[in-house]
Design an enzyme around this catalytic site. Structure first.
Site, short mmCIF file in Angstrom:
data_model
loop_
_atom_site.label_atom_id
_atom_site.label_comp_id
_atom_site.label_asym_id
_atom_site.label_seq_id
_atom_site.Cartn_x
_atom_site.Cartn_y
_atom_site.Cartn_z
N ASP A 31 2.71 2.62 26.71
CA ASP A 31 4.03 3.17 27.02
C ASP A 31 4.68 2.31 28.10
OD1 ASP A 31 5.36 6.26 26.59
OD2 ASP A 31 6.14 5.02 28.23
N ILE A 32 5.98 2.05 27.93
CA ILE A 32 6.70 1.19 28.85
C ILE A 32 6.90 1.86 30.21
CG2 ILE A 32 9.07 1.93 28.30
CD1 ILE A 32 9.79 -1.08 28.10
N ASN A 86 5.92 15.49 21.39
CA ASN A 86 7.15 16.22 21.71
C ASN A 86 7.97 16.37 20.44
OD1 ASN A 86 6.58 16.46 24.49
ND2 ASN A 86 7.32 14.38 24.86
N GLY A 92 11.42 17.43 25.17
CA GLY A 92 11.23 16.15 25.83
C GLY A 92 11.23 14.95 24.91
N GLN A 93 11.48 15.16 23.61
CA GLN A 93 11.49 14.02 22.70
C GLN A 93 12.74 13.18 22.92
OE1 GLN A 93 11.23 15.00 18.50
NE2 GLN A 93 10.78 12.88 17.92
N HIS A 99 5.57 10.21 17.40
CA HIS A 99 4.61 9.44 18.20
C HIS A 99 3.71 10.40 18.94
CE1 HIS A 99 8.38 10.02 20.40
NE2 HIS A 99 7.64 10.17 21.48
N HIS A 101 1.50 10.70 22.27
CA HIS A 101 1.15 10.16 23.58
C HIS A 101 -0.35 10.38 23.81
CE1 HIS A 101 5.34 10.06 25.35
NE2 HIS A 101 5.55 10.97 24.40
#
Ligand code: AMP
Length: 113
Positions: A31-32, A86, A92-93, A99, A101
């Site tokens: 994750d960035i 999410n 929170g998406q 995806h 997490h």
């Protein structure tokens, strides 16, 4: 591929990421904006908007994502981890390509905020 989908572009190799795993169906990348010492994402290459859009045909792939996520966590020295999907903006998406997490490396709180 869905036009203007960030994760479709990542799956197509158009946007560089720190790749952890890739095969013909899915990929995993860091994750960035990590929220834990280890935080990476698993995505299917197929565009699926969110968990609510999963179909019968996707069930095997979703299980594969979970198993692969657990394996990558272990490869990164993580035994205890949290898997998060999410679904929808209020949950929170922010990227509307499903995806998972994978977060680990610190104590987690429950319930989540
Ligand atoms: P969500 O808020 O559940 O939709 O999660 C989207 C995640 O994608 C966030 O944790 C972002 O930090 C992450 N993200 C967005 N752009 C990138 C990128 N280019 N490379 C890696 N992770 C990204």
């Amino acid at each position: 591929m869905s036009a203007d989908c960030l994760f479709c572009k990542i799956a197509a190799g158009e946007i560089p990421v720190e790749m952890l795993y890739e095969d013909d169906e899915l990929l995993a990348f860091r994750d960035i904006a990590p929220q834990a010492p280890v935080h990476f994402l698993l995505i299917p290459k197929k565009h699926i908007q969110d968990p609510a859009a999963i179909t019968d045909d996707d069930e095997r792939l979703m299980g594969k994502m979970m198993r692969r996520g657990a394996a990558i966590a272990k490869e990164n020295g993580i035994e205890d981890f949290r898997l998060v999907f999410n679904n929808g903006a209020k949950a929170g998406q922010t990227v509307f390509h499903i995806h998972m997490h994978v977060l680990g490396g610190r104590d987690m709180q429950w319930p989540p905020g």
